[in-house]
Design an enzyme around this catalytic site. Structure first.
Site, PDB file in Angstrom:
ATOM      1  N   GLY A 220    -149.129  56.978 -38.938  1.00  0.00           N
ATOM      2  CA  GLY A 220    -149.423  55.554 -40.185  1.00  0.00           C
ATOM      3  C   GLY A 220    -149.927  54.506 -39.764  1.00  0.00           C
ATOM      4  O   GLY A 220    -151.054  54.378 -39.506  1.00  0.00           O
ATOM      5  N   ASN A 221    -150.785  53.887 -40.630  1.00  0.00           N
ATOM      6  CA  ASN A 221    -150.787  52.420 -40.515  1.00  0.00           C
ATOM      7  C   ASN A 221    -151.463  51.590 -40.949  1.00  0.00           C
ATOM      8  O   ASN A 221    -150.363  51.537 -42.100  1.00  0.00           O
ATOM      9  CB  ASN A 221    -152.879  53.267 -40.317  1.00  0.00           C
ATOM     10  CG  ASN A 221    -153.548  53.026 -41.516  1.00  0.00           C
ATOM     11  OD1 ASN A 221    -153.480  52.004 -42.698  1.00  0.00           O
ATOM     12  ND2 ASN A 221    -153.542  54.556 -42.322  1.00  0.00           N
ATOM     13  N   ARG A 222    -151.628  50.608 -40.605  1.00  0.00           N
ATOM     14  CA  ARG A 222    -150.882  48.888 -41.749  1.00  0.00           C
ATOM     15  C   ARG A 222    -151.530  48.662 -43.315  1.00  0.00           C
ATOM     16  O   ARG A 222    -151.366  47.347 -43.009  1.00  0.00           O
ATOM     17  CB  ARG A 222    -151.384  47.898 -40.091  1.00  0.00           C
ATOM     18  CG  ARG A 222    -150.403  48.136 -39.104  1.00  0.00           C
ATOM     19  CD  ARG A 222    -150.240  46.859 -38.384  1.00  0.00           C
ATOM     20  NE  ARG A 222    -149.862  45.723 -38.722  1.00  0.00           N
ATOM     21  CZ  ARG A 222    -150.573  44.112 -38.431  1.00  0.00           C
ATOM     22  NH1 ARG A 222    -151.140  44.099 -36.689  1.00  0.00           N
ATOM     23  NH2 ARG A 222    -150.442  43.081 -38.834  1.00  0.00           N
TER      24      ARG A 222
END
Ligand code: CTP
Length: 409
Positions: A220-222
């Site tokens: 995932g990412n932030r």
């Protein structure tokens, strides 16, 4: 908070809404302080407030009869409640009780104060006051989060002794502090052009995507989704029909927006195309560029010292959207960059055949992912616009202004 912000009150029409709590007596002093700062003040009281302070006291201090009910034909005849909501340059709710915050968050309009707050386009400030357990209750905190996401300014409460002999967060901020903390109106709610997108359908993607590696892990990412949600909200407030396709985030759905929750890039692509035809596409999502070729059906066990993941490219949703021109008037992309912002952003504008790209620098303090603040620049073929850094909600409004301009260009 800067004391000089009070100078913004000079000549301003302030509608003070008083909620039902013992702290209502401090609101009398607040009227005086607001007037000292040059504001013209009218007061609306809830039924509860009238149990603590009389309308006559507010009349004496504000110079206007205090409004107490929706059903006062004499008051309505001189200035109807919708007119009063329009008269206000800003609304200050002090004390804001737990009940008032809940009503505001959920859009109730069952008495004068809640109706005024729903009918206004003026920025709203709340100064909460209540028992500390009520303040800390998840329901109250969730309502506050909703209001903050809508750009409502929250002042206080202070920590200290409470009326019931207990102590904790819940005391109304001092009137002087409330006046000093009132944000300049332009910052609290930027100029909007109501109805500018009326009759248009806008599809917005927001948040991250999660690409599953196995049943318990994902890539995932932030991205928090805040910018995309603010853009969706802003487009909706300009009258557009808005579909918000969101990856996994912890944000309330903006009022009036149709939300479709997805997890992976593939699901996001499907949901975006399912929402078409549309007039405008705004790709604010931080879509994962790679996904596992074949997610494991069972949890991957650790065995070797290292693990190589076999990843394949995800569909580039934005490019695909831009390639299918059918009916679309404007395609807007986002670019999160850590360096050479203008160069990379302009590169993506051309490569993805976009009408507009919004670039922001990530990986710097106080901006980008997770933050409520952002610094961004928009680029189109013949021009660019640098936005003054600030709240994502304001930037979203300014971006929608630019989109309206580019539609007409
Ligand atoms: N985007 C998309 N689908 C993808 C990847 C990105 O729709 N699979 C969109 C994003 O929503 C954003 C824009 O493309 O509007 C830019 O995304 P970004 O990840 O910054 O750019 P990339 O083209 O993926 O380039 P790079 O990661 O190499 O910077």
């Amino acid at each position: 908070m800067a004391k000089e912000s009070a100078s913004h009150l000079k000549g301003q029409h302030v509608l003070l809404c008083v909620g039902g709590g013992i702290a209502a007596y401090k609101s009398l002093e607040l009227v005086r302080r607001l007037r000292d700062a040059g504001a013209e003040v009218q007061v609306a009281m809830t039924a509860g407030a009238q149990q603590f302070v009389t309308p006559l006291s507010f009349q004496a201090l504000s110079g206007h009869p205090a409004r107490t009910t929706l059903w006062d034909s004499a008051a309505e005849a001189s200035m109807g409640h919708i007119e009063l909501a329009r008269w206000a340059d800003r609304i200050v709710i002090a004390p804001a009780t737990a009940d008032l915050l809940a009503k505001l968050a959920h859009g109730f309009a069952d008495d004068l104060v809640s109706t005024l707050c729903l009918a206004t386009t003026a920025p709203i400030t709340v100064a909460p006051a209540m028992n500390h357990r009520m303040w800390l209750h998840p329901a109250t905190q969730a309502n506050l989060a909703t209001l903050r996401a809508r750009n409502v300014q929250v002042i206080g409460p202070e920590d200290g002794p409470l009326a019931e002999g207990e102590s904790g967060p819940g005391r109304l901020s001092e009137p002087e502090a409330i006046v000093a903390s009132l944000a300049p109106v332009a910052e609290a709610l930027p100029t909007t052009t109501p109805g500018a997108l009326h009759g248009l359908k806008v599809v917005v993607s927001a948040g991250p995507t999660y690409e599953d590696l196995d049943p318990v892990r994902y890539l995932g990412n932030r991205s928090s989704g805040k910018m995309g949600f603010a853009v969706a909200d802003s487009a909706r407030r300009r009258g557009a029909e808005v579909v918000l396709v969101s990856g996994p985030v912890h944000l309330p759905t903006p009022a009036g927006v149709t939300r479709v929750d997805v997890r992976s890039a593939a699901q996001m692509r499907e949901a975006v195309f399912a929402a078409f035809p549309a007039d405008i596409y705004i790709g604010a999502a931080a879509v994962a560029d790679y996904t596992p070729r074949a997610p494991a059906t069972n949890k991957i066990k650790k065995s070797n010292e290292s693990l190589a993941l076999d990843l394949v490219r995800t569909p580039d949703i934005l490019s695909e959207v831009a390639a299918q021109t059918q009916g679309l008037k404007l395609v807007v992309g986002f670019a999160a960059e850590t360096e050479n912002v203008a160069g990379y952003a302009r590169g993506k504008l051309v490569a993805k055949h976009l009408d507009l790209i919004v670039a922001n620098r990530v990986g710097v303090a106080d901006g980008g992912f997770e933050s409520d603040q952002n610094a961004m620049t928009a680029y189109w073929q013949e021009g660019e616009r640098v936005f003054t850094p600030g709240a994502k909600t304001r930037l979203a409004d300014e971006l929608i202004d630019l989109i309206v301009e580019r539609l007409d260009a």
